[in-house]
Design an enzyme around this catalytic site. Structure first.
Site, PDB file in Angstrom:
ATOM      1  N   HIS A  72      34.255  52.095  54.409  1.00 57.71           N
ATOM      2  CA  HIS A  72      34.949  53.025  55.330  1.00 57.71           C
ATOM      3  C   HIS A  72      36.461  53.064  55.058  1.00 57.71           C
ATOM      4  O   HIS A  72      37.275  52.665  55.872  1.00 57.71           O
ATOM      5  CB  HIS A  72      34.630  52.747  56.796  1.00 57.71           C
ATOM      6  CG  HIS A  72      34.741  51.344  57.278  1.00 57.71           C
ATOM      7  ND1 HIS A  72      35.868  50.567  57.122  1.00 57.71           N
ATOM      8  CD2 HIS A  72      33.853  50.576  57.968  1.00 57.71           C
ATOM      9  CE1 HIS A  72      35.678  49.405  57.684  1.00 57.71           C
ATOM     10  NE2 HIS A  72      34.466  49.365  58.191  1.00 57.71           N
ATOM     11  N   ASP A 130      28.218  54.124  60.171  1.00 64.19           N
ATOM     12  CA  ASP A 130      28.745  52.920  60.839  1.00 64.19           C
ATOM     13  C   ASP A 130      28.344  52.927  62.308  1.00 64.19           C
ATOM     14  O   ASP A 130      29.057  52.414  63.164  1.00 64.19           O
ATOM     15  CB  ASP A 130      30.269  52.815  60.691  1.00 64.19           C
ATOM     16  CG  ASP A 130      30.802  51.426  61.018  1.00 64.19           C
ATOM     17  OD1 ASP A 130      30.023  50.454  60.940  1.00 64.19           O
ATOM     18  OD2 ASP A 130      31.999  51.296  61.363  1.00 64.19           O
TER      19      ASP A 130
END
Length: 385
Positions: free
Chosen positions: A208, A266
């Site tokens: 990320h 996520d």
């Protein structure tokens, strides 16, 4: 043999012939308005939980993993990595064994759970880079612990995210890479030199990118620029509208290149929950805002994502210049390729018949509507075991 008619993203009207869970042939058929869109199943490399199912809960069970798998099928995800976050040595081992038990129990779960992503415990300790990870359990990379993971669940660990500035990181990266694990840089305050050293040691992902860092960084140099510039690193992005603003997401993807960009959700167990205050086993107190944004209560630090990977695709199509074909590749073919999986994320003869059947009118402001998910040639709305 099962037959499925629809239109591919390249505009072709086709009939997919499916046999033994794989695409046996792709036959052209006459164009007809209203045919559904046939898309490769989504591949999510970072799933902490969803719809109340939490991989990192103290009471996580094989049933939890199975229920999470089914919840993700309903959102087009046909392959995913349950993500185990920073915890004690014993807790991580226990969770690995639980995921392996779930895969042993149910063939379709085994086909969908392509491996485990261990995010931590070798992360930066500072607020910001640490994110919601438990400070008490952060530690330096330890090849001996890696050996325990491999023994507890052979072949299950597919990704490990670490901070490359931690002592012993290059040696650990080499050991993990030799064991067939993809190492990712993330939750880090590394220098550019440390990022490059990680890539030379074998790291191949950025977890990320743009998140898991300080709110304010030096203009230059900093580790974000270094990761964008490092061709060896494929970057994952959380395109949920909260982790990255649209302009930052577009600029980062353009810098990295569509082929080296991956979307992840996520997502956490609170994804989709009503607005309010919650207690979680990982982040502690978490606030769910009306927008769906999740943050550690009393701070502006994000506590994972409240969106599915399909939601991320929709946001990226609506809010960025990228085409549906480009965005879908970042959520299917690219993540599969990042793990060396050549039979997923694409619609080709011989690949797994993992598919999303959808409606979309081509309008960016329109809604991409999922009609059904096919897992190994079987409609996931049916009783898969």
């Amino acid at each position: 043999m099962t037959r499925l008619d629809g239109r591919l993203l390249d505009g072709r009207d086709v009939r997919l012939c499916i046999e033994d869970g794989r695409i046996a042939s792709i036959e052209p058929v006459g164009a007809r308005p209203g045919r559904p869109l046939l898309l490769p199943g989504l591949v999510d490399l970072q799933v902490n939980g969803y719809a109340g199912h939490d991989v990192n809960a103290e009471d996580v069970s094989a049933d939890t993993v199975g229920e999470l798998t089914r919840a993700l099928w309903a959102h087009g995800v046909t392959s995913f990595c349950p993500t185990v976050v920073t915890a004690s040595r014993e807790r991580i081992l226990s969770t690995l064994r639980t995921v392996e038990e779930a895969r042993e129990r149910a063939p379709f779960v085994a086909q969908t759970v392509i491996g485990v992503h261990i995010e931590g415990p070798y992360l930066a300790a500072a607020d910001g880079p640490r994110g919601a990870h438990d400070l008490r359990h952060l530690r330096d990379p330890d090849p001996r612990e890696l050996a325990l993971w491999l023994a507890a669940a052979p072949g299950l660990v597919r990704i490990v995210t670490l901070a490359p500035e931690r002592p012993g990181a290059p040696e650990y990266i080499r050991a993990a890479t030799q064991a067939g694990i993809v190492v990712a840089v993330g939750h880090t305050d590394a220098s550019p030199a440390q990022v490059r050293a990680a890539a030379r040691a074998g790291a191949r992902l950025s977890t990320h990118l743009g998140n898991g860092t300080h709110a304010v960084l030096p203009r230059h140099p900093n580790h974000v620029w270094a990761q964008l510039a490092e061709d060896a690193l494929i970057a994952t992005f959380i395109a949920d509208g909260h982790h990255l603003p649209a302009d930052a997401f577009v600029a980062m993807v353009r810098a990295k290149g569509i082929g080296r960009a991956v979307l992840v959700s996520d997502s956490v167990a609170l994804a989709g929950c009503p607005t309010g205050e919650y207690r979680t086993p990982v982040g502690g107190a978490v606030t769910v805002e009306p927008s769906g944004r999740l943050r550690l209560s009393g701070t502006q630090l994000l506590a994972g994502s409240g969106r599915s990977l399909l939601d991320c695709v929709r946001w990226a199509v609506q809010m960025t210049p990228f085409t549906l074909a480009e965005v879908w590749a970042m959520a299917s073919a690219n993540p599969a390729r990042a793990l060396g999986l050549t039979d997923r994320g694409v619609i080709e003869v011989g690949t797994r018949a993992d598919l999303c059947v959808a409606e979309w009118d081509g309008d960016r402001d329109g809604r991409l509507r999922l009609l059904s998910t096919v897992v190994g040639g079987v409609d996931a709305g049916e009783s898969l075991t």
